[in-house]
Design a protein around this motif. Structure first.
Motif, PDB file in Angstrom:
ATOM      1  N   THR A 293       8.521   2.621   2.773  1.00 14.93           N
ATOM      2  CA  THR A 293       8.479   1.188   2.391  1.00 14.93           C
ATOM      3  C   THR A 293       9.763   0.343   1.846  1.00 14.93           C
ATOM      4  O   THR A 293      10.818   1.239   1.756  1.00 14.93           O
ATOM      5  CB  THR A 293       7.415   0.953   1.257  1.00 14.93           C
ATOM      6  OG1 THR A 293       7.729   1.399   0.097  1.00 14.93           O
ATOM      7  CG2 THR A 293       6.144   1.435   1.810  1.00 14.93           C
ATOM      8  N   TRP A 297       9.309   4.077  -1.155  1.00 15.91           N
ATOM      9  CA  TRP A 297       8.567   4.934  -1.397  1.00 15.91           C
ATOM     10  C   TRP A 297       7.631   5.276  -0.165  1.00 15.91           C
ATOM     11  O   TRP A 297       7.490   4.693   0.914  1.00 15.91           O
ATOM     12  CB  TRP A 297       7.457   3.844  -1.944  1.00 15.91           C
ATOM     13  CG  TRP A 297       6.202   4.631  -2.729  1.00 15.91           C
ATOM     14  CD1 TRP A 297       5.676   5.490  -3.500  1.00 15.91           C
ATOM     15  CD2 TRP A 297       4.724   4.361  -2.237  1.00 15.91           C
ATOM     16  NE1 TRP A 297       4.545   5.841  -3.626  1.00 15.91           N
ATOM     17  CE2 TRP A 297       3.805   5.006  -2.985  1.00 15.91           C
ATOM     18  CE3 TRP A 297       4.287   3.406  -1.236  1.00 15.91           C
ATOM     19  CZ2 TRP A 297       2.468   5.019  -2.873  1.00 15.91           C
ATOM     20  CZ3 TRP A 297       2.805   3.426  -1.086  1.00 15.91           C
ATOM     21  CH2 TRP A 297       2.068   4.094  -1.769  1.00 15.91           C
ATOM     22  N   ASP A 299       4.122   7.042   0.828  1.00 18.06           N
ATOM     23  CA  ASP A 299       2.642   7.051   0.290  1.00 18.06           C
ATOM     24  C   ASP A 299       2.137   8.593   0.337  1.00 18.06           C
ATOM     25  O   ASP A 299       2.005   9.344   1.276  1.00 18.06           O
ATOM     26  CB  ASP A 299       1.658   6.457   1.278  1.00 18.06           C
ATOM     27  CG  ASP A 299       0.302   6.064   0.677  1.00 18.06           C
ATOM     28  OD1 ASP A 299       0.071   6.738  -0.418  1.00 18.06           O
ATOM     29  OD2 ASP A 299      -0.603   5.490   1.153  1.00 18.06           O
ATOM     30  N   LEU A 368       4.272   3.155   6.697  1.00 22.75           N
ATOM     31  CA  LEU A 368       3.400   2.381   6.219  1.00 22.75           C
ATOM     32  C   LEU A 368       3.847   0.850   5.661  1.00 22.75           C
ATOM     33  O   LEU A 368       5.008   1.023   5.177  1.00 22.75           O
ATOM     34  CB  LEU A 368       3.049   2.998   4.792  1.00 22.75           C
ATOM     35  CG  LEU A 368       1.879   1.986   3.854  1.00 22.75           C
ATOM     36  CD1 LEU A 368       0.692   1.615   4.269  1.00 22.75           C
ATOM     37  CD2 LEU A 368       1.821   2.755   2.532  1.00 22.75           C
ATOM     38  N   THR A 505      -1.783  -5.401  -2.734  1.00 20.44           N
ATOM     39  CA  THR A 505      -1.772  -4.032  -3.135  1.00 20.44           C
ATOM     40  C   THR A 505      -2.675  -3.867  -4.445  1.00 20.44           C
ATOM     41  O   THR A 505      -2.708  -2.887  -5.176  1.00 20.44           O
ATOM     42  CB  THR A 505      -0.321  -3.552  -3.519  1.00 20.44           C
ATOM     43  OG1 THR A 505       0.284  -4.417  -4.350  1.00 20.44           O
ATOM     44  CG2 THR A 505       0.266  -3.508  -2.119  1.00 20.44           C
ATOM     45  N   VAL A 514      -4.038  -0.963   0.489  1.00 24.67           N
ATOM     46  CA  VAL A 514      -3.938   0.366  -0.543  1.00 24.67           C
ATOM     47  C   VAL A 514      -4.767   1.451   0.468  1.00 24.67           C
ATOM     48  O   VAL A 514      -5.859   1.283   0.435  1.00 24.67           O
ATOM     49  CB  VAL A 514      -4.560   0.286  -1.841  1.00 24.67           C
ATOM     50  CG1 VAL A 514      -4.391   1.749  -2.592  1.00 24.67           C
ATOM     51  CG2 VAL A 514      -4.086  -0.988  -2.819  1.00 24.67           C
TER      52      VAL A 514
END
Length: 547
Positions: A293, A297, A299, A368, A505, A514
């Protein structure tokens, strides 16, 4: 004195503006995709009231400009008082119903119901927002009139009026972009940079020489950034995986190159390939190119489930292209993510194609959110037709994702916008909370693509044209976590969707933006064609649900 100011302020308000503003205020209390607390609701309702008020004022101006008859002064005062009472009644009625509307979303997401949306606080916040926005609008008008007055001795009256409005617009946009926005971006940039560079207490380079960031690695621990260090250190070990599977497992390989490791995406991609070779990633049975992302990050719900499903016989690689939140990264540096994704893909894919086909890992892509959109852009199909990679899993693709949008718009007739089917299902399939990947009679082709998306994900289903038309995802049947009481309202629904986008989120896991491990498990199994029994899949889902 305060009372006199309130009376003067009341006399300056537009009757049609109040009526239109109240209707917009009422509509803003109805449900959208994401549950809202009273603070967010108050700000949204204030903005919606202001938008309606502005439309009402414009309508009144147009009425006067067309020289249509106006009510007499006494009649206008009475009408305004009656309208104020009607507005108050409408607002109270909708505020009374607002908690039931919010609970219609919360119940679908497994959240505790709310007894009240705190109508007093919502009304007060909305009033403050309206007064501030009205003050700015009147300041804009005053600036335009003053400029126009100074120009009248030199140019015709109407040209002066247009020029005055243009000057006011330039001034306001200049202040907003050149001062406020620049300052806000500077603060955000500094904050995200500091967070990215922060090394948490107790965080130290791994002792295992096979780990990225270790003393033997070509990459330093500090250069990985916060997200990279978390990705490398947080995954399951061979012992964890083996203990669950009841057999020997391998140590998963994770490679990550942070922004601090090199200056350009091409240089970071070369470092990633060098590190992959060093740790023996191409000797694994599966290799996944990950696009993170905006913050960098990855996931863990996706990465950890993959490690278990492959019994540790998997390598994952990612490079960082930003430390800003995805929406900021998309606003400030829209090309960085795709540049980084292309650089990493072509570096890894270029080397992968030189290896013997029967002695190289299967190659997959994953992303993502903004990572999904940039992963889509990492290659063109014609570039890989001669030697294709094996598949891709893209979760929560943003509404602007080119390939996702093209496939969704050309979906098979009769399939819903939020869960489409595309042709014979041999190339691409969509899934949500309930596994929809096993299509009767469909056979996968050599390249498998799966989109994992929730109907309540406003990042995926934001529609920039919803201010004048109802988005397609509202068509029935609706998704399992979309309120049946949701309705489309011009302009208001667009404002609601903007708020949903910002708070996507904040939902419970398995809703909104999420994504839950159990839904990744179904998607990975389909993309990779893994031979897991339904009982073992259920046991793995229960394992992650218990974490």
């Amino acid at each position: 004195m305060t009372r006199d100011w309130i009376e003067r302020f009341w006399r300056t308000l537009s009757l049609t503006g109040l009526l239109a503003g109240t209707l917009f205020f009422a509509a803003s209390l109805t449900p959208s995709l994401i549950p809202r607390d009273f603070t967010v609701q108050g700000v949204l309702s204030g903005i919606a009231f202001s938008a309606g008020y502005g439309i009402g004022v414009f309508g009144q101006w147009l009425w006067i400009w067309l020289e249509l008859p106006l009510p007499r002064a006494r009649g206008a005062r009475i009408a305004k008082q009656v309208a104020a009472a009607a507005c108050a009644a409408i607002a109270l009625a909708f505020l009374w119903q607002a908690s039931a509307w919010q609970n219609s979303i919360r119940s679908l997401m497994g959240m505790e119901p709310v007894d009240s949306v705190r109508p007093f606080q919502v009304g007060l916040i909305a009033l403050v927002v309206f007064v501030v926005l009205l003050g700015l609008a009147r300041l804009f008008r005053l600036t335009g009139r003053m400029t126009s007055r100074r120009l009248r001795p030199f140019v015709p009256r109407r040209i002066a009026a247009v020029a005055g409005s243009a000057v006011a617009a330039i001034l306001f946009v200049g202040v907003a972009n050149g001062v406020l926005l620049r300052y806000a971006l500077h603060v955000a940039d500094s904050s995200y940079r500091a967070m990215d560079e922060l090394i948490e207490d107790g965080s130290s380079p791994p002792a295992d020489p096979q780990k990225t960031g270790s003393a033997a690695s070509v990459l330093t621990w500090e250069g990985l950034g916060r997200a990279g260090r978390d990705f490398i250190s947080s995954g399951p070990s061979a012992q964890d995986i083996g203990g669950f599977l009841g057999r020997d497992a391998q140590e998963p390989i994770r490679v990550y190159v942070g922004l601090g490791s090199a200056d350009t995406p091409a240089e970071r991609a070369r470092l990633a390939l060098e590190e992959l070779k060093r740790v023996g990633a191409f000797e694994k049975s599966t290799l996944v190119i990950v696009t993170p992302t905006g913050t960098g990050w990855v996931d863990p719900a996706a990465a950890d489930t993959l490690d278990y499903l492959e019994g540790g016989d998997v390598a994952s690689v990612a490079i960082q292209y930003s430390y800003l939140a995805s929406w900021l990264s998309l606003l400030v540096e829209p090309g960085y993510g795709s540049d980084a994704s292309r650089a990493l893909f072509h570096e890894v894919y270029g080397y992968w194609t030189t290896l013997p086909k029967d002695h190289r890992p299967k190659l997959y892509l994953y992303g993502l959110s903004l990572g999904a959109m940039n992963s889509e852009l990492s290659n063109e199909l014609f570039e890989v037709l001669g030697d294709p990679y094996h598949g891709a899993l893209w979760a929560g693709p943003p509404f602007a994702s080119r390939i996702w949008r093209s496939i969704t718009e050309r979906r098979n007739a009769g399939t819903p916008f939020w869960l489409p089917r595309f042709r014979d299902g041999s190339y691409v399939r969509f899934t949500s909370q309930k596994n929809a990947l096993d299509i009767p009679g469909a056979q996968w082709g050599p390249l498998r693509v799966v989109y994992l998306q929730y109907a309540s994900d406003s990042v995926t289903f934001f529609d920039p044209y919803s201010f004048y038309r109802a988005p397609e995802w509202m068509t029935r049947p609706r998704g399992p976590d979309v309120s049946d009481q949701l309705r489309w309202y011009p302009i208001v629904s667009f404002l609601q969707s903007l708020v949903d986008l910002a708070f996507a989120t904040t939902t419970p896991m398995g809703h909104g933006h999420v994504y839950a491990p159990e839904h990744y498990i179904d998607a990975w199994v389909a993309v990779m064609g893994l031979q897991w029994t339904p009982q073992d899949i259920a046991r793995l889902k229960a394992h992650f649900a218990g974490k």
